[in-house]
Scaffold this motif. Structure first.
Motif, PDB file in Angstrom:
ATOM      1  N   UNK A 201      -2.003   0.834  12.856  1.00  0.00           N
ATOM      2  CA  UNK A 201      -2.922  -0.094  12.580  1.00  0.00           C
ATOM      3  C   UNK A 201      -4.332   0.354  12.394  1.00  0.00           C
ATOM      4  N   UNK A 202      -4.770   1.467  13.129  1.00  0.00           N
ATOM      5  CA  UNK A 202      -6.230   2.127  13.003  1.00  0.00           C
ATOM      6  C   UNK A 202      -6.170   2.896  11.668  1.00  0.00           C
ATOM      7  N   UNK A 203      -4.937   3.823  11.273  1.00  0.00           N
ATOM      8  CA  UNK A 203      -5.179   4.542  10.224  1.00  0.00           C
ATOM      9  C   UNK A 203      -4.698   3.703   8.920  1.00  0.00           C
ATOM     10  N   UNK A 204      -4.038   2.599   9.028  1.00  0.00           N
ATOM     11  CA  UNK A 204      -3.805   1.782   7.846  1.00  0.00           C
ATOM     12  C   UNK A 204      -5.058   1.044   7.705  1.00  0.00           C
ATOM     13  N   UNK A 205      -5.816   0.682   8.630  1.00  0.00           N
ATOM     14  CA  UNK A 205      -7.252   0.011   8.332  1.00  0.00           C
ATOM     15  C   UNK A 205      -8.107   0.984   7.509  1.00  0.00           C
ATOM     16  N   UNK A 206      -8.032   2.219   8.080  1.00  0.00           N
ATOM     17  CA  UNK A 206      -9.004   3.278   7.430  1.00  0.00           C
ATOM     18  C   UNK A 206      -8.600   3.364   6.046  1.00  0.00           C
ATOM     19  N   UNK A 207      -7.485   3.711   5.703  1.00  0.00           N
ATOM     20  CA  UNK A 207      -7.048   4.013   4.255  1.00  0.00           C
ATOM     21  C   UNK A 207      -7.214   2.801   3.556  1.00  0.00           C
ATOM     22  N   UNK A 208      -6.982   1.374   3.865  1.00  0.00           N
ATOM     23  CA  UNK A 208      -7.470   0.209   3.287  1.00  0.00           C
ATOM     24  C   UNK A 208      -8.793   0.370   2.779  1.00  0.00           C
ATOM     25  N   UNK A 209      -9.715   0.651   3.875  1.00  0.00           N
ATOM     26  CA  UNK A 209     -11.248   0.745   3.593  1.00  0.00           C
ATOM     27  C   UNK A 209     -11.517   1.576   2.552  1.00  0.00           C
ATOM     28  N   UNK A 210     -10.894   2.659   2.258  1.00  0.00           N
ATOM     29  CA  UNK A 210     -11.094   3.822   1.515  1.00  0.00           C
ATOM     30  C   UNK A 210     -10.585   3.344  -0.154  1.00  0.00           C
ATOM     31  N   UNK A 211      -9.982   2.408  -0.087  1.00  0.00           N
ATOM     32  CA  UNK A 211      -9.191   1.962  -1.425  1.00  0.00           C
ATOM     33  C   UNK A 211      -9.996   0.743  -1.844  1.00  0.00           C
ATOM     34  N   UNK A 212     -10.612   0.856  -3.054  1.00  0.00           N
ATOM     35  CA  UNK A 212     -11.244  -0.373  -3.394  1.00  0.00           C
ATOM     36  C   UNK A 212     -10.642  -1.632  -3.607  1.00  0.00           C
ATOM     37  N   UNK A 213      -9.224  -1.608  -3.998  1.00  0.00           N
ATOM     38  CA  UNK A 213      -8.509  -2.713  -3.949  1.00  0.00           C
ATOM     39  C   UNK A 213      -8.200  -3.260  -2.479  1.00  0.00           C
ATOM     40  N   UNK A 214      -8.367  -2.414  -1.550  1.00  0.00           N
ATOM     41  CA  UNK A 214      -8.245  -2.807  -0.089  1.00  0.00           C
ATOM     42  C   UNK A 214      -6.635  -2.852   0.384  1.00  0.00           C
ATOM     43  N   UNK A 215      -5.948  -2.190  -0.363  1.00  0.00           N
ATOM     44  CA  UNK A 215      -4.367  -2.149  -0.079  1.00  0.00           C
ATOM     45  C   UNK A 215      -3.780  -0.920  -0.334  1.00  0.00           C
ATOM     46  N   UNK A 216      -2.666  -0.761   0.264  1.00  0.00           N
ATOM     47  CA  UNK A 216      -1.650   0.357  -0.257  1.00  0.00           C
ATOM     48  C   UNK A 216      -0.949  -0.108  -1.281  1.00  0.00           C
TER      49      UNK A 216
END
Length: 251
Positions: A201-216
């Motif tokens: 969950x922490x890594x996923x949240x970090x990646x989501x926050x680095x992607x302007x569209x907010x998701x994988x």
């Protein structure tokens, strides 16, 4: 999903046992192409074939380790033996050695041999057949790490940058001979390869926050681009590294 009008065409997909490769194999079949499904994972690869057949498409399985020149030659030969031609190729097989020291010789060698040398060998064999058939379209899987840096994965970054360079070289080499060569550069896509991130969950949240569209991204979103690049709709597109990353490198 869109039908890109590939009836009568033959497509080859490496790394087709899951993720982006499986999604692309299904998309090629949905647009009417016969599909050679290739990977080193027999059970999962045959499952991809079964999924295509269940949807009314045509596909066959071919095991291929893209670090082996002889297996690549046999793979391309299988498409020709089965259907007499090769029109589209998606060189997608690759590895991401998350968490390993890629400066270590053994890990560096794996990254380069599969992600870069494997793509070169596939292009070499595919183009030979396509030239005899009057042309074709090749798409290679790079990454956003083929366009920008990443401090933690030297082998992955170098190999994926190499794929972009190789794509441009091949596009120039065959531009007047009817072969178009492009690359897709995905951001973080929800596939078996990214499962360690997806499940944390922490890594996923970090990646989501680095992607302007907010998701994988989804494998199907890459697959649609791949099939489009292989279709007549992209007839004036070659040498292009297409970024599909939800805006991640637009900063």
């Amino acid at each position: 999903m869109i039908d890109y009008g590939l009836e009568g065409k033959v497509a080859l997909v490496t790394g087709a046992s899951g993720g982006i490769g499986r999604a692309a194999a299904l998309a090629f079949a949905r647009s009417g192409a016969k599909v050679l499904v290739c990977d080193v994972k027999d059970e999962e690869g045959r499952e991809t074939v079964s999924m295509i057949e269940a949807a009314g498409g045509t596909a066959i399985w071919q095991r291929c380790d893209v670090s082996s020149s002889s297996e690549i030659k046999a793979m391309v030969g299988r498409a020709v033996d089965a259907w007499g031609r090769l029109d589209c190729a998606f060189n997608n097989a690759g590895v991401n050695l998350l968490g390993r020291d890629e400066f270590a010789d053994e890990n560096w060698d794996v990254a380069i041999s599969i992600n870069l040398t494997g793509v070169m060998r596939c292009i070499r064999e595919e183009a030979e057949v396509m030239l005899r058939n009057g042309g074709g379209a090749i798409v290679n899987t790079s990454s956003i790490n083929g366009l920008v840096g990443n401090p933690n994965q030297p082998g992955y970054v170098a190999s994926k940058h190499g794929v972009v360079g190789l794509t441009r070289q091949a596009a120039l080499k065959w531009a007047k001979e009817g072969i178009r060569v492009n690359a897709v550069c995905p951001g973080v896509i929800e596939t078996p390869m990214t499962a360690p991130i997806v499940s944390d969950p922490q890594l996923r949240s970090l990646v989501d926050s680095m992607t302007p569209m907010g998701r994988f991204g989804k494998p199907e979103e890459i697959a649609e681009a791949v099939v489009w690049l292989c279709s007549d709709a992209a007839s004036f597109v070659t040498g292009h590294p297409m970024v599909i990353d939800g805006g991640a490198i637009a900063f």
